[in-house]
Write a protein that holds these residues in place. Structure first.
Motif, PDB file in Angstrom:
ATOM      1  N   ARG A 121       0.854  -1.192   0.000  1.00 14.86           N
ATOM      2  CA  ARG A 121       0.000   0.000   0.000  1.00 14.86           C
ATOM      3  C   ARG A 121       0.892   1.245   0.000  1.00 14.86           C
ATOM      4  N   TYR A 122       0.688   2.076  -1.013  1.00 14.05           N
ATOM      5  CA  TYR A 122       1.479   3.297  -1.169  1.00 14.05           C
ATOM      6  C   TYR A 122       0.618   4.500  -0.845  1.00 14.05           C
ATOM      7  N   GLU A 123       1.101   5.337   0.077  1.00 17.34           N
ATOM      8  CA  GLU A 123       0.447   6.628   0.279  1.00 17.34           C
ATOM      9  C   GLU A 123       1.211   7.640  -0.574  1.00 17.34           C
ATOM     10  N   GLN A 132      15.718  -6.260  -7.227  1.00  7.85           N
ATOM     11  CA  GLN A 132      15.390  -7.503  -7.935  1.00  7.85           C
ATOM     12  C   GLN A 132      14.558  -8.362  -7.005  1.00  7.85           C
ATOM     13  N   ASP A 133      13.619  -9.128  -7.526  1.00  4.41           N
ATOM     14  CA  ASP A 133      12.892 -10.110  -6.714  1.00  4.41           C
ATOM     15  C   ASP A 133      13.684 -11.405  -6.815  1.00  4.41           C
ATOM     16  N   LYS A 134      14.484 -11.675  -5.799  1.00  2.92           N
ATOM     17  CA  LYS A 134      15.361 -12.857  -5.897  1.00  2.92           C
ATOM     18  C   LYS A 134      15.373 -13.679  -4.627  1.00  2.92           C
ATOM     19  N   VAL A 144       3.757 -11.869 -11.012  1.00  2.00           N
ATOM     20  CA  VAL A 144       2.550 -11.224 -11.550  1.00  2.00           C
ATOM     21  C   VAL A 144       2.191 -10.088 -10.607  1.00  2.00           C
ATOM     22  N   SER A 145       2.091  -8.887 -11.154  1.00  2.00           N
ATOM     23  CA  SER A 145       1.863  -7.699 -10.334  1.00  2.00           C
ATOM     24  C   SER A 145       0.596  -6.978 -10.788  1.00  2.00           C
ATOM     25  N   VAL A 146      -0.301  -6.720  -9.853  1.00  2.00           N
ATOM     26  CA  VAL A 146      -1.606  -6.119 -10.156  1.00  2.00           C
ATOM     27  C   VAL A 146      -1.674  -4.754  -9.474  1.00  2.00           C
ATOM     28  N   SER A 147      -1.913  -3.704 -10.249  1.00  4.44           N
ATOM     29  CA  SER A 147      -1.960  -2.349  -9.697  1.00  4.44           C
ATOM     30  C   SER A 147      -3.389  -1.871  -9.558  1.00  4.44           C
ATOM     31  N   LEU A 148      -3.678  -1.257  -8.406  1.00  2.48           N
ATOM     32  CA  LEU A 148      -5.033  -0.773  -8.123  1.00  2.48           C
ATOM     33  C   LEU A 148      -4.951   0.614  -7.486  1.00  2.48           C
ATOM     34  N   VAL A 153       4.414   5.562 -11.444  1.00  4.65           N
ATOM     35  CA  VAL A 153       5.388   5.263 -12.496  1.00  4.65           C
ATOM     36  C   VAL A 153       6.229   4.058 -12.059  1.00  4.65           C
ATOM     37  N   PHE A 154       6.192   3.024 -12.899  1.00  2.00           N
ATOM     38  CA  PHE A 154       6.952   1.786 -12.702  1.00  2.00           C
ATOM     39  C   PHE A 154       8.235   1.908 -13.489  1.00  2.00           C
ATOM     40  N   GLN A 155       9.332   1.580 -12.844  1.00  2.00           N
ATOM     41  CA  GLN A 155      10.621   1.573 -13.529  1.00  2.00           C
ATOM     42  C   GLN A 155      10.991   0.125 -13.792  1.00  2.00           C
ATOM     43  N   PHE A 186      15.844  -5.511 -12.586  1.00  2.00           N
ATOM     44  CA  PHE A 186      15.573  -4.517 -11.548  1.00  2.00           C
ATOM     45  C   PHE A 186      14.279  -3.777 -11.875  1.00  2.00           C
ATOM     46  N   HIS A 187      13.536  -3.439 -10.839  1.00  2.00           N
ATOM     47  CA  HIS A 187      12.295  -2.680 -11.019  1.00  2.00           C
ATOM     48  C   HIS A 187      12.000  -1.895  -9.745  1.00  2.00           C
ATOM     49  N   GLY A 188      11.130  -0.923  -9.871  1.00  2.00           N
ATOM     50  CA  GLY A 188      10.779  -0.105  -8.706  1.00  2.00           C
ATOM     51  C   GLY A 188       9.638   0.832  -9.036  1.00  2.00           C
ATOM     52  N   ILE A 189       9.243   1.606  -8.031  1.00  4.00           N
ATOM     53  CA  ILE A 189       8.111   2.528  -8.177  1.00  4.00           C
ATOM     54  C   ILE A 189       8.556   3.923  -7.735  1.00  4.00           C
ATOM     55  N   LEU A 190       8.361   4.921  -8.586  1.00  2.59           N
ATOM     56  CA  LEU A 190       8.689   6.308  -8.216  1.00  2.59           C
ATOM     57  C   LEU A 190       7.655   6.823  -7.215  1.00  2.59           C
ATOM     58  N   TYR A 203      -4.794   6.119  -1.946  1.00  5.77           N
ATOM     59  CA  TYR A 203      -3.771   5.068  -1.961  1.00  5.77           C
ATOM     60  C   TYR A 203      -3.594   4.415  -3.331  1.00  5.77           C
ATOM     61  N   ARG A 204      -2.390   3.886  -3.504  1.00  2.00           N
ATOM     62  CA  ARG A 204      -2.156   2.899  -4.567  1.00  2.00           C
ATOM     63  C   ARG A 204      -1.928   1.561  -3.875  1.00  2.00           C
ATOM     64  N   TYR A 205      -2.508   0.511  -4.424  1.00  2.00           N
ATOM     65  CA  TYR A 205      -2.273  -0.842  -3.925  1.00  2.00           C
ATOM     66  C   TYR A 205      -1.626  -1.656  -5.034  1.00  2.00           C
ATOM     67  N   ASN A 206      -0.829  -2.609  -4.616  1.00  2.00           N
ATOM     68  CA  ASN A 206      -0.238  -3.531  -5.591  1.00  2.00           C
ATOM     69  C   ASN A 206      -0.193  -4.925  -4.982  1.00  2.00           C
ATOM     70  N   LEU A 207      -0.645  -5.880  -5.778  1.00  2.00           N
ATOM     71  CA  LEU A 207      -0.541  -7.287  -5.379  1.00  2.00           C
ATOM     72  C   LEU A 207       0.599  -7.880  -6.187  1.00  2.00           C
ATOM     73  N   THR A 208       1.586  -8.507  -5.527  1.00  2.00           N
ATOM     74  CA  THR A 208       2.558  -9.273  -6.328  1.00  2.00           C
ATOM     75  C   THR A 208       2.508 -10.725  -5.923  1.00  2.00           C
ATOM     76  N   PHE A 209       2.257 -11.512  -6.937  1.00  2.00           N
ATOM     77  CA  PHE A 209       2.145 -12.957  -6.777  1.00  2.00           C
ATOM     78  C   PHE A 209       3.470 -13.594  -7.145  1.00  2.00           C
ATOM     79  N   ARG A 210       3.903 -14.504  -6.290  1.00  2.00           N
ATOM     80  CA  ARG A 210       5.173 -15.198  -6.521  1.00  2.00           C
ATOM     81  C   ARG A 210       5.058 -16.674  -6.131  1.00  2.00           C
ATOM     82  N   ARG A 211       5.953 -17.446  -6.675  1.00  2.00           N
ATOM     83  CA  ARG A 211       6.184 -18.791  -6.168  1.00  2.00           C
ATOM     84  C   ARG A 211       7.430 -18.668  -5.318  1.00  2.00           C
TER      85      ARG A 211
HETATM   86  C1  SIN Z   1       4.709  -2.416  -7.570  1.00  3.43           C
HETATM   87  O1  SIN Z   1       4.250  -1.924  -6.521  1.00  3.43           O
HETATM   88  O2  SIN Z   1       4.193  -2.170  -8.669  1.00  3.43           O
HETATM   89  C2  SIN Z   1       5.938  -3.301  -7.518  1.00  3.43           C
HETATM   90  C3  SIN Z   1       5.992  -4.092  -6.273  1.00  3.43           C
HETATM   91  C4  SIN Z   1       7.211  -4.944  -6.091  1.00  3.43           C
HETATM   92  O3  SIN Z   1       8.197  -4.826  -6.792  1.00  3.43           O
HETATM   93  O4  SIN Z   1       7.179  -5.778  -5.162  1.00  3.43           O
END
Ligand code: SIN
Ligand code: FE2
Length: 213
Positions: A121-123, A132-134, A144-148, A153-155, A186-190, A203-211
């Motif tokens: 959750r981003y304020e 990196q997701d490692k 899999v990333s879901v933005s709500l 801005v996604f980098q 590499f990725h991130g959010i401004l 708010y911005r919400y993001n779901l990230t699904f991983r194994r």
């Molecule tokens: C995002 O909030 O869009 C990315 C989240 C993440 O990298 O875990």
């Protein structure tokens, strides 16, 4: 406000080999997904975790699924329990899993078996630095990333922190999938700009699904 594009079907925008944005893919389910996030956060409240370097993260996090991601001064880890409540993370709601599977499939990953869903959750002002997701064991499975809610801005960069990045605006309902040769990019959010979203408020919400396992 009249949304001129509300009838438009989702479309996809390739980012790199193995990485794609599925625009508006989750938009129709947005309200339902946000209601589920609310319910999950009532059981396992959002927390501002501490990084291994001792900084409080501006993004607030919770999890659902068999495993949840967390950070503290000892490092990053996946674990079955929420240290705040001492209880296991709640199960991944079926609509979350279904969305993650169909999005992965559309992006060319047909055997996705997510066991962890990180809920961010981003304020306004909150950001996520390039990373990196490692921490996951099986890197053949995608993210899999879901933005709500509010846009951000996604980098999306390369395999070194200093590599050039693409910057794309992610809006309510956009889904990004990255895996295969892009799995460790590499990725991130401004920093999220102030605003009010009709369904998610400030708010911005993001779901990230991983194994994870
Ligand atoms: C995002 O909030 O869009 C990315 C989240 C993440 O990298 O875990
Ligand atoms: Fe990430």
């Amino acid at each position: 406000m009249l949304d001129l594009f509300s009838d438009e079907a989702p479309w996809s925008e390739p980012l790199a080999e193995g990485a794609v944005i599925l625009r508006r893919r989750a938009r129709e389910q947005g309200e339902m997904l946000l209601a589920l996030i609310d319910q999950l956060a009532q059981q396992n409240p959002f927390q501002h975790l501490i990084t291994p370097g001792g900084h409080r993260m501006s993004v607030a996090m919770t999890n659902c699924g068999d495993l949840g991601w967390s950070s503290d001064t000892r490092g990053y880890q996946y674990s079955g329990e929420d240290t705040l409540t001492g209880r296991r993370w709640p199960p991944m709601p079926e609509p979350f899993r279904a969305l993650a599977l169909v999005a992965a499939q559309e992006a060319g990953f047909s055997h996705f078996q997510p066991d962890a869903c990180l809920i961010n959750r981003y304020e306004p002002g909150a950001k996520l630095s390039l990373h990196q997701d490692k921490d996951e064991k099986d890197l053949r499975q995608p993210i899999v990333s879901v933005s709500l809610g509010l846009p951000a801005v996604f980098q999306f960069g390369g395999f070194e922190r200093g590599d050039a990045v693409q910057r794309v605006l992610l809006e309510h309902g956009d889904v990004v999938v990255w895996g295969g040769p892009s799995r460790l990019r590499f990725h991130g959010i401004l920093p999220v700009k102030p605003g009010v979203h009709p369904l998610a408020g400030a708010y911005r919400y993001n779901l990230t699904f991983r194994r994870a396992r």
